[in-house]
Scaffold this motif. Sequence first.
Motif, PDB file in Angstrom:
ATOM      1  N   ASP A  29     -34.739 -78.632  -3.987  1.00 19.15           N
ATOM      2  CA  ASP A  29     -36.023 -78.645  -4.686  1.00 19.15           C
ATOM      3  C   ASP A  29     -36.356 -77.303  -5.347  1.00 19.15           C
ATOM      4  O   ASP A  29     -37.478 -77.083  -5.759  1.00 19.15           O
ATOM      5  CB  ASP A  29     -37.099 -79.003  -3.641  1.00 19.15           C
ATOM      6  N   ILE A  30     -35.389 -76.378  -5.453  1.00 16.25           N
ATOM      7  CA  ILE A  30     -35.721 -75.067  -5.999  1.00 16.25           C
ATOM      8  C   ILE A  30     -35.957 -75.132  -7.503  1.00 16.25           C
ATOM      9  O   ILE A  30     -35.376 -75.957  -8.204  1.00 16.25           O
ATOM     10  CB  ILE A  30     -34.678 -73.984  -5.661  1.00 16.25           C
ATOM     11  N   LEU A  51     -40.477 -76.187  -5.294  1.00 18.13           N
ATOM     12  CA  LEU A  51     -41.679 -76.808  -5.848  1.00 18.13           C
ATOM     13  C   LEU A  51     -42.653 -77.177  -4.731  1.00 18.13           C
ATOM     14  O   LEU A  51     -43.870 -77.051  -4.896  1.00 18.13           O
ATOM     15  CB  LEU A  51     -41.298 -78.039  -6.668  1.00 18.13           C
ATOM     16  N   GLU A  52     -42.127 -77.581  -3.584  1.00 15.62           N
ATOM     17  CA  GLU A  52     -42.986 -77.920  -2.452  1.00 15.62           C
ATOM     18  C   GLU A  52     -43.766 -76.699  -1.966  1.00 15.62           C
ATOM     19  O   GLU A  52     -44.971 -76.775  -1.715  1.00 15.62           O
ATOM     20  CB  GLU A  52     -42.149 -78.489  -1.305  1.00 15.62           C
ATOM     21  N   TYR A  53     -43.094 -75.563  -1.845  1.00 16.41           N
ATOM     22  CA  TYR A  53     -43.763 -74.341  -1.410  1.00 16.41           C
ATOM     23  C   TYR A  53     -44.800 -73.902  -2.445  1.00 16.41           C
ATOM     24  O   TYR A  53     -45.873 -73.430  -2.100  1.00 16.41           O
ATOM     25  CB  TYR A  53     -42.729 -73.233  -1.171  1.00 16.41           C
ATOM     26  N   LEU A  54     -44.462 -74.087  -3.714  1.00 15.00           N
ATOM     27  CA  LEU A  54     -45.390 -73.745  -4.794  1.00 15.00           C
ATOM     28  C   LEU A  54     -46.656 -74.602  -4.709  1.00 15.00           C
ATOM     29  O   LEU A  54     -47.766 -74.098  -4.872  1.00 15.00           O
ATOM     30  CB  LEU A  54     -44.711 -73.915  -6.149  1.00 15.00           C
ATOM     31  N   LYS A  55     -46.506 -75.896  -4.431  1.00 11.96           N
ATOM     32  CA  LYS A  55     -47.672 -76.773  -4.276  1.00 11.96           C
ATOM     33  C   LYS A  55     -48.561 -76.299  -3.133  1.00 11.96           C
ATOM     34  O   LYS A  55     -49.786 -76.278  -3.242  1.00 11.96           O
ATOM     35  CB  LYS A  55     -47.237 -78.219  -4.010  1.00 11.96           C
ATOM     36  N   LYS A  56     -47.936 -75.904  -2.026  1.00 12.44           N
ATOM     37  CA  LYS A  56     -48.690 -75.389  -0.876  1.00 12.44           C
ATOM     38  C   LYS A  56     -49.426 -74.105  -1.263  1.00 12.44           C
ATOM     39  O   LYS A  56     -50.587 -73.924  -0.901  1.00 12.44           O
ATOM     40  CB  LYS A  56     -47.752 -75.126   0.292  1.00 12.44           C
ATOM     41  N   ALA A  57     -48.784 -73.247  -2.005  1.00 14.81           N
ATOM     42  CA  ALA A  57     -49.412 -71.995  -2.434  1.00 14.81           C
ATOM     43  C   ALA A  57     -50.621 -72.274  -3.325  1.00 14.81           C
ATOM     44  O   ALA A  57     -51.638 -71.587  -3.236  1.00 14.81           O
ATOM     45  CB  ALA A  57     -48.411 -71.116  -3.168  1.00 14.81           C
ATOM     46  N   LYS A  58     -50.525 -73.286  -4.166  1.00 11.66           N
ATOM     47  CA  LYS A  58     -51.647 -73.650  -5.037  1.00 11.66           C
ATOM     48  C   LYS A  58     -52.840 -74.128  -4.217  1.00 11.66           C
ATOM     49  O   LYS A  58     -53.983 -73.805  -4.525  1.00 11.66           O
ATOM     50  CB  LYS A  58     -51.234 -74.747  -6.021  1.00 11.66           C
ATOM     51  N   ASP A  65     -55.779 -68.186 -12.086  1.00  8.49           N
ATOM     52  CA  ASP A  65     -54.473 -67.687 -12.503  1.00  8.49           C
ATOM     53  C   ASP A  65     -53.482 -67.579 -11.340  1.00  8.49           C
ATOM     54  O   ASP A  65     -52.416 -67.026 -11.489  1.00  8.49           O
ATOM     55  CB  ASP A  65     -54.587 -66.329 -13.217  1.00  8.49           C
ATOM     56  N   SER A  66     -53.828 -68.104 -10.174  1.00  8.53           N
ATOM     57  CA  SER A  66     -52.911 -68.016  -9.045  1.00  8.53           C
ATOM     58  C   SER A  66     -51.682 -68.896  -9.250  1.00  8.53           C
ATOM     59  O   SER A  66     -50.634 -68.622  -8.677  1.00  8.53           O
ATOM     60  CB  SER A  66     -53.609 -68.393  -7.741  1.00  8.53           C
ATOM     61  N   ASP A  67     -51.802 -69.946 -10.067  1.00 12.69           N
ATOM     62  CA  ASP A  67     -50.655 -70.820 -10.310  1.00 12.69           C
ATOM     63  C   ASP A  67     -49.473 -70.030 -10.857  1.00 12.69           C
ATOM     64  O   ASP A  67     -48.363 -70.120 -10.334  1.00 12.69           O
ATOM     65  CB  ASP A  67     -51.013 -71.933 -11.302  1.00 12.69           C
ATOM     66  N   HIS A  68     -49.698 -69.253 -11.893  1.00 12.47           N
ATOM     67  CA  HIS A  68     -48.612 -68.489 -12.498  1.00 12.47           C
ATOM     68  C   HIS A  68     -48.152 -67.355 -11.592  1.00 12.47           C
ATOM     69  O   HIS A  68     -46.963 -67.078 -11.491  1.00 12.47           O
ATOM     70  CB  HIS A  68     -49.029 -67.942 -13.864  1.00 12.47           C
ATOM     71  N   TYR A  69     -49.095 -66.723 -10.949  1.00 11.57           N
ATOM     72  CA  TYR A  69     -48.735 -65.633 -10.044  1.00 11.57           C
ATOM     73  C   TYR A  69     -47.854 -66.161  -8.913  1.00 11.57           C
ATOM     74  O   TYR A  69     -46.807 -65.585  -8.606  1.00 11.57           O
ATOM     75  CB  TYR A  69     -49.999 -64.972  -9.487  1.00 11.57           C
ATOM     76  N   SER A  70     -48.231 -67.261  -8.304  1.00  9.68           N
ATOM     77  CA  SER A  70     -47.437 -67.858  -7.228  1.00  9.68           C
ATOM     78  C   SER A  70     -46.082 -68.333  -7.731  1.00  9.68           C
ATOM     79  O   SER A  70     -45.083 -68.234  -7.030  1.00  9.68           O
ATOM     80  CB  SER A  70     -48.178 -69.044  -6.613  1.00  9.68           C
ATOM     81  N   LYS A  71     -46.062 -68.819  -8.927  1.00  8.62           N
ATOM     82  CA  LYS A  71     -44.838 -69.380  -9.482  1.00  8.62           C
ATOM     83  C   LYS A  71     -43.813 -68.311  -9.852  1.00  8.62           C
ATOM     84  O   LYS A  71     -42.615 -68.505  -9.667  1.00  8.62           O
ATOM     85  CB  LYS A  71     -45.194 -70.205 -10.724  1.00  8.62           C
ATOM     86  N   TYR A  72     -44.274 -67.179 -10.373  1.00  6.70           N
ATOM     87  CA  TYR A  72     -43.347 -66.206 -10.948  1.00  6.70           C
ATOM     88  C   TYR A  72     -43.263 -64.867 -10.227  1.00  6.70           C
ATOM     89  O   TYR A  72     -42.440 -64.032 -10.589  1.00  6.70           O
ATOM     90  CB  TYR A  72     -43.696 -65.973 -12.418  1.00  6.70           C
ATOM     91  N   SER A  73     -44.070 -64.635  -9.220  1.00  6.71           N
ATOM     92  CA  SER A  73     -44.037 -63.366  -8.505  1.00  6.71           C
ATOM     93  C   SER A  73     -43.200 -63.505  -7.240  1.00  6.71           C
ATOM     94  O   SER A  73     -43.559 -64.265  -6.331  1.00  6.71           O
ATOM     95  CB  SER A  73     -45.454 -62.921  -8.151  1.00  6.71           C
ATOM     96  N   LEU A  74     -42.130 -62.759  -7.172  1.00  8.63           N
ATOM     97  CA  LEU A  74     -41.197 -62.860  -6.047  1.00  8.63           C
ATOM     98  C   LEU A  74     -41.881 -62.705  -4.691  1.00  8.63           C
ATOM     99  O   LEU A  74     -41.519 -63.386  -3.734  1.00  8.63           O
ATOM    100  CB  LEU A  74     -40.109 -61.784  -6.159  1.00  8.63           C
TER     101      LEU A  74
END
Length: 184
Positions: A29-30, A51-58, A65-74
């Motif tokens: 799912d990466i 994508l699953e971890y990203l959904k949890k972060a959202k 703007d947390s969507d992009h930060y969570s998505k692209y910040s290591l």
Amino acid sequence: MKLDLEKLREQIEVAVKNAFLIIIEKEKDIYSFALYSDENCETLSVESNTLEYLKKAKIDNEEEDSDHYSKYSLEEWDYSITKDINTFSDINKLLKEHFNLISFENKKEEKIFLKFQTSFYDVCVEVLSKLKSEGFFKEKLGKEIFITFGVTEYEFESSKQREIVKTLNDNKYAEEYLNWMNTL
């Protein structure tokens, strides 16, 4: 001790390939993959996110703007995916030995290190770019992903970060990342 950057490039490529294969064996799912180092060039490792971890972060982070930060910040990615990957242990031993030999007692030593740092970071991006252009990531995973290079405790100039993203991505992720960068 001077490191042979060509030999190091070959070692990094092998380590990245092996790490990526380990990651996708565990996680199909990466959507992202990164190679990262530190400002002293003592370590090299990989990171990835699902994508699953990203959904949890959202859900957990309701800031604008947390969507992009969570998505692209290591630093926001799921470190549990890569915590047991040790394909870089020999490289890290070599990098640590190299750093420990630098005295930083004069400007000349500092200039030599900064030149090495730039060259080393460039090699890391070049390895990822080569693998991307050969179709390694897409072939092994079956889809396009966001690929980047980062450095902990260090921030590239905006223009350099844009260049890295453009070099490593020619997909929807690159466009979305660059549009997000324009809002910062």
